[in-house]
Design an enzyme around this catalytic site. Structure first.
Site, short mmCIF file in Angstrom:
data_model
loop_
_atom_site.label_atom_id
_atom_site.label_comp_id
_atom_site.label_asym_id
_atom_site.label_seq_id
_atom_site.Cartn_x
_atom_site.Cartn_y
_atom_site.Cartn_z
N ASP A 266 0.87 -1.18 0.00
CA ASP A 266 0.00 0.00 0.00
C ASP A 266 0.90 1.22 0.00
O ASP A 266 2.02 1.16 -0.52
CB ASP A 266 -0.95 -0.04 1.20
CG ASP A 266 -2.26 0.68 0.95
OD1 ASP A 266 -2.20 1.86 0.54
OD2 ASP A 266 -3.34 0.11 1.16
N HIS A 300 1.50 1.81 -3.37
CA HIS A 300 0.43 2.59 -3.99
C HIS A 300 0.86 4.03 -4.20
O HIS A 300 0.47 4.67 -5.17
CB HIS A 300 -0.84 2.55 -3.12
CG HIS A 300 -1.58 1.26 -3.23
ND1 HIS A 300 -2.75 1.00 -2.53
CD2 HIS A 300 -1.32 0.13 -3.95
CE1 HIS A 300 -3.17 -0.21 -2.83
NE2 HIS A 300 -2.33 -0.76 -3.68
#
Length: 471
Positions: A266, A300
């Site tokens: 992430d 991300h």
């Protein structure tokens, strides 16, 4: 200045965990032995708790004031896969007070603490995590399904247990409230995944040299801390890890993150300050932060602010960082309901390569989804409506981003504000951005681009000299 972030200092007294009965056989559960070493070191005024080379299996540990947990090279501190060893405790998740499984390593209101050395801390995250089928190869997926667990109704998501699946279908099931009984929390215990390291209201902290990997959720979470130094660490989570953030600095001040490497599932380096009304009520911004000389592989976002930024963020300096293959490079995200002001952000000398989506992104329509749609996933653009300005209206303002080079991205620059609260006073200058798409700016004012060269395809899309966008 970054050099003003205070460093912890420790006595030279050393407490080897082996002296307290710990065994490096990969089978003995050493929780009591290691915690005893930490506790005695703390009682005697502090020093170094030494983890020698070897594989040391343990349950959750609590760090105490004046203790430096030091892992020698070839030391592996392996946290157990036995979820019964992790009791449910009151904690904080994504800006809300929630019940969570106790983190593998935690500290509350401790001062002068450190985790240092050349060893590895492994959170055994695979036994906790949900996995989406689209993120694995066919052979990986078949192996995972054969290992046990349960599937979603559409057979596209794997859960480690029924409790995890049950919790995933509820809205905020971990929130501490009168409606949620102890029996409720126990029924979804597996869903309440711990972060690998949680430090709450601590002061004078050093994380240096160690590999932190395989976390059940966020890897490193510092909350309401002061004087934090993160140096030369390696944070590693599988790229398919749901909520597999690298480091989340939440409502902290006086922070230095330097010389570290992130390869995670992430956001990599993320600034937060609470969520919605709870974050505004806390009212503690993350401020006085220096981020420099870091390398990010999969993530991300390379450097990120939000989306839980309801307490605000200010006076943040990012320089000399490299992002290689992240979904987004510089990512600033929020949504209606958050509130909070993000301001005085200074970014300089950033190099990027093979960015999947946007090299630079400001988005006030964050939808809590992966930044890059999975194969076959359809997404509609948000409906543009104007709402009244309230304390729940977020604000982005006063950003300076300079000297950025990006070799390959989906989009060079994307800025999307709200009709009722434009993104304001953003200056970008001296950039060379090679991307499939160029620059898109909506609902923004006083966005100035100076000496920006955007290359789309094999030819330059143009040079943007002293161009200012106004709503």
């Amino acid at each position: 200045m970054a050099q003003d972030v205070e460093q912890p200092v420790f006595k030279k007294d050393t407490f080897s965990i082996a002296r307290y009965g710990a065994k490096a056989d990969g089978m003995t559960l050493n929780t009591r032995s290691i915690q005893s070493a930490i506790d005695e070191c703390h009682r005697k005024g502090g020093g170094v708790v030494l983890v020698p080379a070897g594989l040391w299996l343990t349950g959750p540990l609590t760090l105490k004031s004046n203790v430096n947990l030091h892992l020698l090279k070839s030391a592996l501190l392996q946290f157990t896969a036995d979820k019964h060893q992790y009791p449910l405790v009151e904690g904080n998740w994504e800006g809300l007070e929630q019940m969570r499984n106790q983190s593998p390593i935690s500290a509350t209101k401790a001062e002068n603490i450190a985790i240092t050395g050349k060893g590895i801390i492994d959170g055994n995250g695979d036994v906790w995590r949900v996995v989406k089928r689209a993120k694995l190869t066919d052979s990986q997926w078949k192996k995972l399904v054969a290992s046990g667990g349960v599937l979603s109704d559409d057979k596209n998501t794997w859960y480690p247990s029924e409790g995890m699946k049950k919790g995933s279908k509820m809205k905020n099931p971990g929130v501490i409230s009168p409606e949620h009984s102890p029996e409720h929390f126990q029924s979804i215990k597996d869903f309440l995944r711990p972060n690998l390291l949680v430090l709450t209201e601590c002061k004078k902290i050093l994380l240096e040299g160690v590999v932190f990997q395989n976390s059940p959720a966020w890897c490193l979470h510092t909350l309401l801390c002061d004087q934090l130094t993160v140096r030369d660490i390696f944070v590693k989570n599988p790229w398919y890890a749901q909520n597999g953030d690298g480091i989340d600095v939440e409502s902290c001040k006086n922070v230095l993150i330097e010389g570290s490497t992130f390869d995670v599932g992430d956001d990599a380096i993320c600034i937060k300050s609470g969520r919605d009304e709870a974050g505004r009520k806390r009212g503690v911004p993350t401020e006085n932060v220096w981020v420099r000389h870091n390398l990010v592989y999969h993530a991300h976002g390379g450097f990120v602010i939000g989306s839980e930024m309801s307490g605000g963020a200010r006076n943040i300096y990012v320089e000399d960082c490299t992002f290689m293959g992240t979904d987004i490079g510089l990512r600033f995200k929020t949504t209606r309901g958050r509130g909070g002001i993000v301001e005085n952000i200074h970014i300089n000398r950033i190099n990027m390569k093979d960015i999947v989506a946007e090299a630079i992104l400001f988005d006030m329509y964050y939808m809590a989804k992966d930044p890059v749609p999975l194969s076959g996933e359809q997404r509609d653009a948000p409906k543009v409506e104007q709402f009244p300005v309230t304390e729940a209206t977020p604000q982005f303002r006063n950003f300076s981003i300079r000297n950025v080079v990006c070799e390959g991205a989906g989009t060079a620059i994307f800025i999307r504000g709200l009709p009722e609260m434009n993104i304001r006073n953003i200056t970008m200058q001296d950039m060379v951005l090679k991307a499939k798409k160029g620059v898109e700016v909506t609902e923004a004012e006083q966005v100035t681009l100076k000496n920006i060269r955007v290359i789309t395809g094999d030819t330059p899309a143009g040079e943007l000299l002293n161009k200012t966008y106004n709503n």
